[in-house]
Design a protein around this motif. Structure first.
Motif, PDB file in Angstrom:
ATOM      1  N   LYS A 154      -6.024  -1.950 -10.447  1.00 65.27           N
ATOM      2  CA  LYS A 154      -4.850  -1.828  -9.585  1.00 65.27           C
ATOM      3  C   LYS A 154      -4.647  -3.148  -8.846  1.00 65.27           C
ATOM      4  O   LYS A 154      -5.383  -3.462  -7.918  1.00 65.27           O
ATOM      5  N   LYS A 212      -1.267  -4.487  -7.661  1.00 64.29           N
ATOM      6  CA  LYS A 212       0.175  -4.541  -7.416  1.00 64.29           C
ATOM      7  C   LYS A 212       0.567  -5.922  -6.916  1.00 64.29           C
ATOM      8  O   LYS A 212      -0.097  -6.507  -6.068  1.00 64.29           O
ATOM      9  N   GLU A 214      -0.105  -5.870 -18.875  1.00 66.08           N
ATOM     10  CA  GLU A 214       0.533  -4.758 -18.191  1.00 66.08           C
ATOM     11  C   GLU A 214      -0.117  -3.470 -18.689  1.00 66.08           C
ATOM     12  O   GLU A 214      -0.387  -3.320 -19.872  1.00 66.08           O
ATOM     13  N   ASP A 223       1.038  -0.144 -17.944  1.00 67.92           N
ATOM     14  CA  ASP A 223       1.830   1.077 -17.809  1.00 67.92           C
ATOM     15  C   ASP A 223       1.813   1.995 -19.024  1.00 67.92           C
ATOM     16  O   ASP A 223       1.677   3.192 -18.882  1.00 67.92           O
ATOM     17  N   ALA A 241      -0.956   4.732 -16.619  1.00 70.57           N
ATOM     18  CA  ALA A 241      -0.082   4.534 -15.460  1.00 70.57           C
ATOM     19  C   ALA A 241      -0.828   4.597 -14.130  1.00 70.57           C
ATOM     20  O   ALA A 241      -0.231   4.346 -13.084  1.00 70.57           O
ATOM     21  N   VAL A 296      -3.136   2.583 -13.209  1.00 66.41           N
ATOM     22  CA  VAL A 296      -3.475   1.214 -12.835  1.00 66.41           C
ATOM     23  C   VAL A 296      -2.298   0.306 -13.205  1.00 66.41           C
ATOM     24  O   VAL A 296      -1.394   0.712 -13.927  1.00 66.41           O
ATOM     25  N   THR A 297      -2.318  -0.918 -12.712  1.00 62.98           N
ATOM     26  CA  THR A 297      -1.213  -1.834 -12.993  1.00 62.98           C
ATOM     27  C   THR A 297      -1.515  -2.810 -14.120  1.00 62.98           C
ATOM     28  O   THR A 297      -0.608  -3.265 -14.805  1.00 62.98           O
ATOM     29  N   HIS A 298      -2.782  -3.153 -14.300  1.00 64.79           N
ATOM     30  CA  HIS A 298      -3.173  -4.158 -15.281  1.00 64.79           C
ATOM     31  C   HIS A 298      -4.328  -3.646 -16.151  1.00 64.79           C
ATOM     32  O   HIS A 298      -5.101  -2.783 -15.737  1.00 64.79           O
TER      33      HIS A 298
END
Length: 185
Positions: free
Chosen positions: A138, A140, A150, A152, A156, A158-160
């Motif tokens: 995570k 952001k 990425e 997603d 979803a 986590v961000t990376h």
């Protein structure tokens, strides 16, 4: 969000516990053999305005109540069975490194990955295959570049994502990203 946080949010929103929902589901004939999880999720969404994640938390709580409890270590071991066993030592070393961040680092295994949490809040995840270890982080506001992909479509929560094909790839840069995520939680 931890599993308990899901249940706490459901209780705050509806005033009901998983046991309360079980009673209502039984009254509505939703716990008969052959009932699909998707039917229960649709009912919880329609009648109680719960999203899929919250509805699945209720189903999981029901299943947990009827299945024998496994230890944390047994839950982690399941992620490293068979062809994934070679990643266990790498995971153990990674966790040793992460526990240096503070005594509040813990793990919360799910069926598909292991959440890494600080005071119950997820800041990273680990998922292994026979070929690699994927780290979800995570972060952001941090741009996607280089090894930071990425996340997603992969997860979803986590961000990376960082793909680890060789244990040597868990280097100071990766540890720094994890530290940054830990500090933000």
């Amino acid at each position: 969000m931890s599993f308990q946080a899901y249940l706490d949010n459901i209780k705050a929103k509806t005033g009901k516990t998983p046991d309360d929902f079980r009673v209502i589901a039984e009254e509505n004939g939703l716990l008969q053999e052959g009932t699909k999880t998707s039917q229960i999720v649709a009912w919880l969404k329609a009648d109680f305005d719960l999203g899929r994640g919250h509805a699945m938390a209720i189903v999981r709580a029901w299943k947990s109540a009827t299945q024998p409890k496994s230890s944390l270590e047994e839950q982690i071991d399941r992620h490293f069975s068979g062809s994934k066993a070679s990643w266990r030592t790498v995971y153990d070393q990674l966790m040793d490194d992460l526990r240096q961040f503070g005594s509040d680092v813990a793990v919360s295994p799910t069926q598909s990955y292991i959440s890494i949490v600080r005071n119950g809040k997820k800041f990273a995840i680990v998922q292994v295959t026979s070929d690699r270890m994927d780290l979800g982080i995570k972060l952001k506001g941090i741009p996607v570049e280089g090894r930071l992909e990425e996340a997603d479509k992969w997860n979803a929560m986590v961000t990376h994502r960082v793909r680890i094909d060789d244990p040597k790839e868990i280097d100071p840069e990766v540890i720094a990203w994890l530290r940054q995520a830990y500090d933000k939680v």
